[in-house]
Every structure is written in C-alpha cells, then in structure tokens.
Scaffold this motif. Structure first.
Motif, PDB file in Angstrom:
ATOM      1  N   UNK A 188       0.762  -1.225   0.112  1.00 57.17           N
ATOM      2  CA  UNK A 188      -0.050   0.007   0.066  1.00 57.17           C
ATOM      3  C   UNK A 188       0.702   1.286  -0.099  1.00 57.17           C
ATOM      4  N   UNK A 189       0.207   2.420  -0.421  1.00 61.04           N
ATOM      5  CA  UNK A 189       0.862   3.726  -0.680  1.00 61.04           C
ATOM      6  C   UNK A 189       1.298   4.447   0.516  1.00 61.04           C
ATOM      7  N   UNK A 190       2.331   4.521   0.706  1.00 59.45           N
ATOM      8  CA  UNK A 190       2.892   5.895   1.610  1.00 59.45           C
ATOM      9  C   UNK A 190       2.945   7.112   1.190  1.00 59.45           C
ATOM     10  N   UNK A 191       3.461   7.041   0.165  1.00 58.56           N
ATOM     11  CA  UNK A 191       3.739   8.576  -0.765  1.00 58.56           C
ATOM     12  C   UNK A 191       3.446   8.413  -2.056  1.00 58.56           C
ATOM     13  N   UNK A 192       2.810   9.395  -2.550  1.00 59.31           N
ATOM     14  CA  UNK A 192       2.618   9.509  -4.093  1.00 59.31           C
ATOM     15  C   UNK A 192       2.889  10.761  -4.772  1.00 59.31           C
ATOM     16  N   UNK A 193       3.331  10.872  -6.026  1.00 57.72           N
ATOM     17  CA  UNK A 193       3.471  11.943  -6.536  1.00 57.72           C
ATOM     18  C   UNK A 193       2.303  13.129  -6.966  1.00 57.72           C
ATOM     19  N   UNK A 207       8.146  15.963  -5.242  1.00 54.85           N
ATOM     20  CA  UNK A 207       6.970  16.883  -4.612  1.00 54.85           C
ATOM     21  C   UNK A 207       5.856  16.035  -4.701  1.00 54.85           C
ATOM     22  N   UNK A 208       5.021  15.566  -3.697  1.00 57.48           N
ATOM     23  CA  UNK A 208       3.902  14.564  -3.560  1.00 57.48           C
ATOM     24  C   UNK A 208       3.041  14.868  -2.371  1.00 57.48           C
ATOM     25  N   UNK A 209       2.475  13.837  -1.996  1.00 63.38           N
ATOM     26  CA  UNK A 209       1.237  13.940  -0.976  1.00 63.38           C
ATOM     27  C   UNK A 209       1.466  12.443  -0.190  1.00 63.38           C
ATOM     28  N   UNK A 210       0.934  12.457   1.161  1.00 70.92           N
ATOM     29  CA  UNK A 210       0.940  11.027   1.743  1.00 70.92           C
ATOM     30  C   UNK A 210      -0.155  10.357   1.456  1.00 70.92           C
ATOM     31  N   UNK A 211      -0.140   8.981   1.552  1.00 73.03           N
ATOM     32  CA  UNK A 211      -1.358   8.117   1.538  1.00 73.03           C
ATOM     33  C   UNK A 211      -2.165   8.401   3.024  1.00 73.03           C
ATOM     34  N   UNK A 212      -3.320   7.705   2.930  1.00 73.82           N
ATOM     35  CA  UNK A 212      -4.153   8.050   4.060  1.00 73.82           C
ATOM     36  C   UNK A 212      -3.760   7.394   5.261  1.00 73.82           C
ATOM     37  N   UNK A 213      -3.086   6.204   5.185  1.00 71.47           N
ATOM     38  CA  UNK A 213      -2.918   5.520   6.560  1.00 71.47           C
ATOM     39  C   UNK A 213      -1.739   6.058   7.260  1.00 71.47           C
TER      40      UNK A 213
END
Ligand code: AMP
Ligand code: ZN
Length: 468
Positions: A188-193, A207-213
C-alpha cells in the motif's frame, strides 16, 4: 467495577488498565473533510465521546488525552474541490467548521488535540524514511512510477493477523490500488507524486502527498507516543486502514507495540444497507437537526449497543425524543436538594455505571434510567424522590444527556406540540371545507391516538385539549 472493553485485537472483552493512569491516551480516526457528516459518521463520534467521558470519570479529566484528527489531505477532497470549483483550503475549512457545529449539537466534548494532516507532513516523511531504512518500504522503480513509496507487506509476517484477513481477501480489498509500481498487489501507498494541479509537499521522493494510512500513524505518534492505550474508529476501518496503521507504526518504532486496546463501533444502516456516500443513502446530521433536538439524536444513537449494527429509522428518533420527555418530566417534579440523601443517590446510580462500565452497554444503561424515572414518579417522600432524581440526572450526564433545564425542555415541547396541533387543525378545517370528510376524520383520529381531543365549536372554530 473497572471499565471492561471489547478489544478487536484479541476479539474478547478485557478489563481496561491504562499504561499510566495519569496519561490515558485515546486516538480516534477523524473525518475526511469534503462533505457534511452523516448520521453514520456521527455514531462513531458519539460512541467515542461516551468512552472519553467514562475515561475522564475514571481517571480525572486532566489525565485523559483524546486525539481526533482531521484528514485534510485525501484524493476525495481534491476531487470534490475540483467539482465545486473552489480552492481545497476553502472546502476543508468550511467542512471542518460544519463538522464542529454538528458535533456540538450532539453534545460531544471537543477532543484535547485535533491534529490536521496538513500540519504533520514532516512527521509523515520522517516515518516513511524510517520504514525505508528498516527494509519495510521501498521507492517504486521505473520512470513512469517515480515518486511512489510503498509499504512492503511481504516484509511483515504479522500483516493480516489483526483483521484476520486471508491473503486473497487482502488483495481483493486492495483491488482498486493494484498498480504496476507495486512489487506485491497487497502493498500500500505511503507517498505518491502530485501533479502541478494537486496539493504537494517537497520530499526526498519529489513533490508529492502522503497516503491516508500514514497520516494517522504519524499524528498518533506525535500526540500520544509510540505505544498508547486506545485506538477507535468504525468497523469499516479495521481493514485496510487499521491493519496498515499497525504495520507502519510497529516497524517505524523498532517493533514496539502500537495500540493496547482497539475499539470499533458497528455500522449504522439504512434499511439494512451501510449508510455511506458511495451507496448514496445518507442522511446528514444537519438534516436531522431540523427535525429533532440534538439530544434526541444522541440518545437514539445509544439505543443499540455500540458494537451492533444500528438501523436508522424515524421511529427510533421519535422514541428517543419521547424517552427524553419522560426523563425530563421526572426531573421537573419538585426536588429538594437540601434533604437529598447522597448515599441513596449513589446506590441508585450504581446499575447505570455498571452497565456503562461493561463495554459501554448503553441499551442497558438507558433501561436503568427508565427504571429510575419510574421510581422518581412513585417516590413516597420528598427525600426519596430527590435522591432518585439526583441519580437519574447524574446517570444521564455520564452519557452526555439530561444537561438541559427540565422545565425549559418541557416548555419547548409544549410550544412545538401546540404549533403542530394548530397546523393539523387548520389542515382538517381545509379538508372539511373541501368536503373530504374521510381525510378530516383521519386527522382527528391521528390526534386522538396522541391523546389530543378536538372539539368543534358552534361558531365553526375547533379547540383542543389533552385527554385526562
Ligand atoms: P470517514 O469520514 O468516512 O472516514 O468516516 C469517519 C468515521 O465514521 C470513521 O470512524 C468511520 O468508520 C465511521 N463511519 C463511516 N460510515 C459509518 C456508518 N455507516 N456507521 C458507523 N460508522 C461509520
Ligand atoms: Zn486513522
């Protein structure tokens, strides 16, 4: 009797003992702020408000720290802002304010800390770095997938144990996220662009944003430490959200335990189906507040045990309102606190406390309050009645109920009742005028069923009185 809670981790009821009675920690997953809260969401926040109140009662209000986050980074927010044509910050600020208003109307206490995801990006990045360093996370390979960081489920032998999900179920649960950049479909995603038009923060992976968990793992670590007492949320969060929080937090903390007690509320349903935005069967708290006092909505949410499903119906809300009318009527009877016998009041209160301490058995606690109201009505002396009234009031307050002035409440219902009855009388006059006598009789019968008698006067007017 100590508080006993059902712990999802062990699937049994256990006596609750905090790590440190002077610093009891409670973390509850908060709302994703892109739309009004529905009554299913409200159930979760009312349940954990009750737990917070019971902990404060047991350990003292300065010794409990309740953390409930605001998820203000999430792809649903981005989509909603785009659809509305408004800036993300305007949408999240407006929705957060509306959420607070709804929760105040339901008489929930504010949490001690309400962290926002946008204010914890450095903590999230640091946690992801620790997971990469310990071999539990990886940066996806390949140009077109650059900027993704994933948790490696294969590196965690305990993954799936908490939710008791098989590998197939885990992959089915992650189906929407099957993607070429994953080594294993269950990762599962921790960080995505983030593209230019999406919110993004600088990170070692671009540059990116965190996953929800990871948001909840980082915010609970920051405000409650690595290991804390209770983590709550709705049953729908057990997998994947809480399974993933556990995996992230345990490995970011060198294998140390994360949460001691996991508490989950059952789902609120509408005609048997989970109430949710994606099903499209939601009733918002705001809509309900136009129909009933917040206190009645709160009580209605407590009429089922918190772990059971609760089907939301108008009838449940109507009955909750009638229950409050009965309780307030008992509290409005003459009361003399001076002659009140405290020992007796305490004793009368015990069954309510015991019910609440037994895994928050609110249906039983409410039935004990009903018994108390009956005993108030039957009391043979002023002293006995006052003691029972005191127990009824204290028991109600433990549950965040019965905090209003009884006479104020009763006058309120009298006023709304009489306006409604006048409106029915006017409707009946109109149907009679149109010679629809069957309809007119139906209105009369409906009011009669509520104990309201109509009297038609020779001058053509109609007056009403309550049946004796
Ligand atoms: P969300 O904003 O969807 O993340 O949900 C906020 C909280 O409400 C979470 O604790 C969910 O588990 C809970 N929740 C969502 N839908 C329901 C429902 N139908 N019944 C009970 N709790 C719910
Ligand atoms: Zn969470």
């Amino acid at each position: 009797m100590p508080l006993v809670l059902y712990n999802t981790a062990t699937r049994r009821k256990e006596p609750f003992e905090p790590l440190d009675p002077e610093r009891v920690g409670l973390y509850v997953c908060g709302p994703t702020v892109y739309d009004r809260a529905h009554i299913g969401n409200a159930r979760a926040y009312v349940v954990f408000d009750l737990l917070y109140r019971l902990l404060r009662e047991a350990y003292g209000q300065d010794h409990v720290r309740y953390v409930r986050n605001i998820t203000d980074i999430e792809d649903k927010i981005n989509a909603a802002a785009r659809k509305n044509g408004e800036p993300i910050s305007a949408l999240t600020a407006r929705t957060t304010a509306a959420f607070h208003q709804d929760l105040v109307a339901l008489n929930t206490l504010p949490p001690d800390v309400e962290p926002r995801a946008t204010e914890h990006i450095p903590q999230m990045i640091a946690m992801i770095e620790r997971l990469i360093a310990s071999g539990h996370a990886y940066v996806a390979a390949g140009n077109e997938t650059a900027g993704h960081v994933l948790f490696s489920v294969g590196s965690d032998p305990d993954y799936g144990k908490f939710s008791r999900h098989s590998r197939d179920e885990m992959i089915a649960g992650a189906r929407v996220e099957v993607a070429p950049y994953k080594r294993d479909p269950a990762d599962f995603v921790l960080w995505k662009p983030s593209d230019e038009d999406l919110p993004g923060w600088d990170s070692p992976w671009g540059r990116g944003r965190p996953g929800w968990h990871i948001e909840c793992s980082a915010m609970s670590e920051m405000h409650l430490g690595e290991t804390f007492d209770i983590h709550g949320g709705g049953l729908d969060l057990v997998f994947p959200h809480h399974e993933n929080e556990i995996a992230q937090s345990v490995y970011a903390h060198g294998g140390r335990p994360f949460v001691r007690f996991w508490v989950h509320n059952g789902l609120l349903t509408d005609a048997g189906a989970k109430m949710s935005k994606s099903v499209g069967n939601i009733t918002t708290v705001r809509e309900l507040l136009a129909e009933a006092p917040g206190e009645a909505i709160r009580l209605a949410l407590m009429t089922a045990h918190y772990r059971d499903p609760l089907d939301w119906t108008n009838d449940r809300l109507r009955q909750a309102k009638q229950t409050l009318d009965r309780f307030y009527r008992a509290l409005a009877l003459p009361r003399d606190d001076v002659i009140e016998r405290f020992g007796e009041a305490e004793e009368a209160l015990c069954p309510v406390c015991e019910a609440l301490d037994d895994d928050m058995n609110t249906p039983l606690a409410l039935s004990e309050l009903h018994d108390l109201a009956g005993a108030v009505n039957r009391a043979s002396t002023d002293a006995e009645r006052s003691a029972l009234q005191s127990a009824l009031e204290t028991g109600g307050r433990l549950m965040g109920l019965l905090e209003q002035d009884p006479l104020g409440w009763l006058h309120g219902i009298a006023a709304t009742d009489s306006a409604r009855i006048d409106e029915r009388i006017a409707a009946r006059a109109a149907t009679r005028h149109e010679r629809r006598f069957a309809e007119a009789d139906r209105i009369r019968a409906e009011l009669a069923a509520e104990g309201i008698v109509l009297e038609d006067n020779p001058d053509g007017t109609t007056t009403w009185r309550r049946k004796d």
